[in-house]
Design a protein around this motif. Structure first.
Motif, PDB file in Angstrom:
ATOM      1  N   THR A 200      -5.025 -53.878 -44.646  1.00 29.94           N
ATOM      2  CA  THR A 200      -5.003 -52.471 -44.870  1.00 29.94           C
ATOM      3  C   THR A 200      -6.252 -51.699 -45.314  1.00 29.94           C
ATOM      4  O   THR A 200      -6.599 -50.578 -45.329  1.00 29.94           O
ATOM      5  N   GLU A 201      -7.243 -52.561 -46.006  1.00 30.56           N
ATOM      6  CA  GLU A 201      -8.286 -52.003 -46.825  1.00 30.56           C
ATOM      7  C   GLU A 201      -9.180 -51.360 -45.611  1.00 30.56           C
ATOM      8  O   GLU A 201      -9.540 -51.982 -44.653  1.00 30.56           O
ATOM      9  N   GLU A 206      -4.933 -47.627 -46.483  1.00 30.18           N
ATOM     10  CA  GLU A 206      -5.504 -48.199 -47.808  1.00 30.18           C
ATOM     11  C   GLU A 206      -4.786 -47.294 -48.971  1.00 30.18           C
ATOM     12  O   GLU A 206      -4.284 -47.909 -49.965  1.00 30.18           O
TER      13      GLU A 206
END
Length: 330
Positions: A200-201, A206
């Protein structure tokens, strides 16, 4: 694989395209559509080989989930924001509660026949081995325009790298995808919580994940709805597909039910009916419907609501639901 296998079943939607059988107070996953048990109960049983089972749902459906999945742990998402935020929250909470594990993500509205356990274990093994995100791909049996497609890349041991995801195509493009060996994107996944949260970064999720530690509710309030496909899978580098050699159907709309319901008098039928000089229809009710000299229609009648539309335009049920939601009648 020495990590616990956790089945995560998604049961927070309403199934708007199956209105009026599905309503806000009786979602699709709680219904059986001609079988002995609900779709949710069948999915829980299908995942019975897992070490633990979680059901992710919304607060309003908790009691219904308990009735249909009495042995499962229940997670409630702070608010419905599509599959991206929901799956990020589930990965965070299950890592917190179970620890080091691998997740098998399953929607609660699929009909599957065949050796699903073997496919699922191949996917979860691949998720641990690659430390990536894994999707299960269904080999198409027709050029369907209602599903996304996966272009497989280089073959590994029981899985392929994913070269590309493609949104729902028109029929001509879908035919090309089938001929070129693409898979349907069935919305079934495997990953470790660590791998998914790491993926998800740099994505729309994020900040959501970063906010979980302080307040999941506030984090959800600040994020826009987004699918896991768009938010994570289409952006990640380490995405893999496991071919799923099973008979599969997604009961997403009334025309899909034609493939799983019994045929009577040339029509797909759920409930009592009379058909005179009519064929190719989907006739579904919790009472009785009668049709005369019509073809290729959906006629669905449940409680005090009736829906009639061309079968080929079954996706337009969403337009009806949008209007009903606007007036508080859904």
């Amino acid at each position: 694989m020495d990590r616990p296998l956790v089945a995560l079943i998604l049961a927070g939607g309403t199934g708007t395209r199956l209105y009026p059988a599905s309503r806000s107070d009786r979602p699709k996953q709680f219904q059986s559509f001609g079988r002995d048990r609900s779709l949710l109960a069948e999915t829980v049983e299908r995942a019975g080989f897992a070490d633990e089972t979680y059901v992710l749902t919304r607060e309003d459906y908790v009691e219904g989930v308990r009735d249909r999945a009495p042995g499962a742990a229940i997670l409630t998402e702070p608010e419905p924001k599509d599959t991206g935020p929901a799956l990020a929250y589930a990965a965070y909470k299950i890592r917190e509660q179970v620890g080091d594990c691998v997740l098998l993500v399953l929607p609660s509205d699929h009909r599957i026949e065949g050796d699903f356990e073997d496919v699922a274990r191949t996917a979860t093994d691949a998720a641990v081995e690659t430390e990536g995100v894994v999707t299960l791909g269904i080999e198409p049996d027709r050029p369907a325009t209602g599903y996304g497609y996966i272009k497989p890349g280089a073959a590994e041991d029981g899985y392929n790298r994913v070269d590309a995801f493609h949104e729902k195509p028109d029929r001509e493009t879908a035919t090309e995808y089938v001929e070129d060996g693409f898979y349907w994107n069935a919305g079934m996944f495997a990953w470790t919580p660590e791998a998914f949260l790491a993926a998800t970064e740099g994505t729309p999720l994020e900040e959501l994940v970063e906010g979980f530690e302080e307040s999941p509710a506030d984090a959800f309030a600040a994020v826009d709805p987004v699918s896991v496909d768009y938010a994570v899978l289409e952006r990640a580098d380490n995405v893999y597909v496991v071919p799923a050699d099973v008979e599969w159907d997604d009961l997403g709309s009334w025309d899909a039910l034609e493939r799983v319901l019994d045929s009577e008098d040339g029509n797909a039928v759920l409930g009592d009916h009379v058909s005179i000089d009519s064929e190719g229809n989907v006739l579904a009710s919790d009472g009785h419907v009668s049709v005369v000299s019509v073809s290729d229609l959906v006629v669905a009648s449940f409680d005090d609501r009736t829906l009639v539309l061309p079968k080929a335009q079954a996706q337009r049920v969403r337009e009806v639901v949008s209007e009903l939601r606007a007036t508080g009648e859904f």
